[in-house]
Design an enzyme around this catalytic site. Structure first.
Site: not given
Length: 423
Positions: A22, A87, A170, A316, A318, A350
């Site tokens: 992400a 890597v 999370c 998270t 977010a 969360c």
């Protein structure tokens, strides 16, 4: 489709991003959206990109697992080159990344975001029984459907849910599995015959006190046995026994073993080996960055974000959504293509799924300061609401795939870096 390059023919890039999760893809998209002429390459060996926040919902029968998986090739943004490689190390002095096979790639700016390592092997016997004998975890794509299978089939007995020591990705996910499972059993009249217990290695239910009262109401509603300072250390799957170490007030510890019919495990989590053993790591193995600029403390042309950074925010998606525009901006400043550094404030979110149809939406910045995205008259995150559930179930998945990963910074525009806290 991205240009899939062989490391053998690709030796230098203006911006090199390690990790296409992400954080990595969002950063790449934010960079390209700001400057399409930029030479950006992503290094990641994976074939599939996962929407990991959806796995708790898979474990509750709300989402199907395949909906949380897209091919990596379809996820990496146009204009970004993909090096499908692994890597193994870094040489930040000579500005090189070392790949498996000892090949190296040089860079002008490096962004490090390979996520973290789920240390399943840290719990004795766990790897031998995952996915069998009633032992599951929503922290793995292939196991989340097994969680739902167990929840549906359990008619009576003991269900144990565990949370390891921080940091973990999370921090609310271990509780989400607990609440959604208990909600299903309650709705089907089984909760009296099923006894749920939550074993938390920490000392509090949730790290931001404002959200604890609402969560405790659900602990009481589901009659959960709540245990603090207890860490899962071993699992005997065939005999369905879980061993915990309890830390006592005087600092000593004791072991005890509990029977189970269902066991939801969250493993300890550490930085990847190639990060822990690199010059980029702090004493705990995480990439050492300034918490606001996300620039490395020792190497000015290195930035890090996501789970691997040593910032104190919640790990998270977010958080990564807010961090990516900051890093994109500050990399362009370092390249001389933009002026004015941007600042990350520690935002994390969360959505605590306390029952099917209601969520306690925890949003906070550094220091546990509340940071609601909506006015309280519309959505009070400290209380369970239907609106927060609709946000989690209907809005966030498309926001992730079509917003965050496409460089569309809805509610994520970076703020200027103030003098305070900057480096």
């Amino acid at each position: 489709m991205p240009a899939l390059l062989s490391p053998a023919t690709c030796t230098h890039h203006q911006v090199l991003i390690v990790g296409a999760g992400a954080a990595g893809i969002a950063t790449a998209s934010s960079l390209i959206s700001r400057d399409p002429s930029l030479d950006v390459a992503l290094i990641d060996p994976a074939e599939v990109h996962y929407y990991q926040p959806g796995w708790t919902m898979v474990g509750a029968g709300v989402f199907d697992a395949p909906s949380t998986a897209h091919t990596m090739a379809s996820t990496i943004p146009r204009g970004v080159r993909w090096l499908q490689a692994r890597v193994t190390g870094f040489d930040p002095v000579s500005r090189h990344v070392v790949l498996e096979g000892e090949r190296t790639i040089s860079y002008e700016q490096l962004v490090v975001c390979p996520g973290l390592k789920l240390d399943w092997a840290a719990i004795d016997g766990l790897e031998d029984t995952l996915g069998r004998n009633g032992v599951t975890s929503n922290y793995r794509y292939d196991l989340a459907p097994y969680t739902w299978e167990l929840v549906q089939n359990l008619k009576q007995g003991r269900a144990l849910f565990c949370q390891p020591p921080m940091p973990i990705k999370c921090a609310g996910a271990p509780q989400k599995a607990l609440y959604l499972s208990c909600d299903h059993w309650l709705r089907h009249g089984r909760l009296g015959a099923i006894k749920a217990s939550f074993y938390n290695a920490g000392g509090v239910l949730f790290g931001v006190p404002d959200y604890v009262p609402a969560l405790m109401k659900y602990i009481e509603k589901y009659d959960v046995d709540l245990h603090f300072s207890q860490r899962l250390v071993a699992v005997d799957g065939p005999n369905k026994r879980a061993t915990f170490v309890r830390t006592l007030p005087d600092g000593s510890s004791e072991r005890h073993t509990e029977p189970f019919d269902m066991l939801h495990v969250v493993p300890p989590q550490v930085a990847p080996d190639f990060i822990r053993n690199s010059p980029l790591a702090d004493s705990n193995g995480w990439v050492d960055v300034d918490p606001h600029s996300l620039r490395h403390r020792a190497y000015a042309n290195v930035h890090a974000l996501g789970d691997v950074a040593n910032t104190t925010n919640a790990k998270t998606a977010a958080a990564a959504r807010k961090q990516a525009p900051v890093v994109a901006n500050n990399v362009l400043v370092a390249l001389g293509r933009r002026t004015g550094l941007a600042r990350y404030d520690g935002y994390g979110s969360c959505p605590l799924t306390v029952e099917r149809g209601k969520i306690v939406l925890a949003e906070f910045t550094y220091g546990g300061k509340l940071a609601p995205s909506f006015p309280t008259w519309l959505l009070d995150g400290r209380q369970p609401t239907r609106l927060a559930w609709l946000l989690k179930a209907r809005v966030l998945p498309p926001l992730y795939w079509q917003g965050m990963l496409k460089g569309r910074e809805w509610l994520a525009r970076p703020a200027p870096l103030a003098t305070e806290g900057a480096q």
